[in-house]
Write an enzyme that holds these catalytic residues in place. Sequence first.
Site, short mmCIF file in Angstrom:
data_model
loop_
_atom_site.label_atom_id
_atom_site.label_comp_id
_atom_site.label_asym_id
_atom_site.label_seq_id
_atom_site.Cartn_x
_atom_site.Cartn_y
_atom_site.Cartn_z
N CYS A 86 0.85 -1.20 0.00
CA CYS A 86 0.00 0.00 0.00
C CYS A 86 0.88 1.25 0.00
O CYS A 86 2.00 1.24 0.52
CB CYS A 86 -0.90 0.05 1.23
SG CYS A 86 -2.08 -1.29 1.38
N ASP A 87 0.34 2.32 -0.56
CA ASP A 87 1.02 3.61 -0.45
C ASP A 87 -0.03 4.71 -0.57
O ASP A 87 -1.03 4.55 -1.28
CB ASP A 87 2.07 3.79 -1.54
CG ASP A 87 2.99 4.96 -1.22
OD1 ASP A 87 3.93 4.78 -0.43
OD2 ASP A 87 2.75 6.07 -1.74
N SER A 88 0.20 5.80 0.13
CA SER A 88 -0.75 6.91 0.14
C SER A 88 -0.08 8.22 -0.24
O SER A 88 1.08 8.47 0.13
CB SER A 88 -1.38 7.06 1.53
OG SER A 88 -2.07 5.89 1.91
N GLY A 123 -3.08 3.62 -2.78
CA GLY A 123 -2.94 2.55 -3.75
C GLY A 123 -2.77 1.22 -3.06
O GLY A 123 -2.14 1.15 -2.00
#
Length: 220
Positions: A86-88, A123
Amino acid sequence: MTQLVLASQSPARLATLRSAGVEPYVLVSEVDEGAALAAAREAHGDLAPEDVALLLANAKCQAVASRLAASEVPDDAPDDALVLGCDSVLEFDGQTLGKPLHADDATARWRAMRGKSATLYTGHWVIDDRADGTGATFGAVSGTEVHFAEITDAEIEAYVATGEPLLVAGAFTIDGLAGPYIERIEGDPHTVVGIGLPLLREMFAEIGVEWHTLWNRPRG
């Protein structure tokens, strides 16, 4: 029961999964995010904020899946699992923002954002690495609009002094000290924390994994 490997060192993502009944195996990717973004921009030009979030989620997930396949991990790491990266990032005023570089950067951001709104994109990338799984590798992005309160300079200085905004994309949290400074959100609150549970449930369903089969954390 389906085992989940979380390719993230985020305490907020881990806490969110635990609250939803899932105790993942955590394996940090150690991806150089700056280098990954630079390479992508060199190849494709400017990226939309949601594409940045998905690109980095993919990079983290792929890195951890590769380490699992090469057995370059602790002995207790599962070799039959779903891998999640995940990445923000925050989109504000036409800019794509990750973690602040330093306290002055965080202060400037908050002074610009107060009284306004921004969109937090998270994501998600999943690799089905189960022995009897699909072998799928795919991703999706969720976005939530965040409305910031009109907070004072003193409130900004006090918040930045805690160090919390330096640790998170966009320089704020809704599940921590910045909660009182967020007036409202439009969308999934989990996305703002860094892992969109409703979206993730749909993604897992696409490969035949029902969310309750991930439950492995004692309750009660």
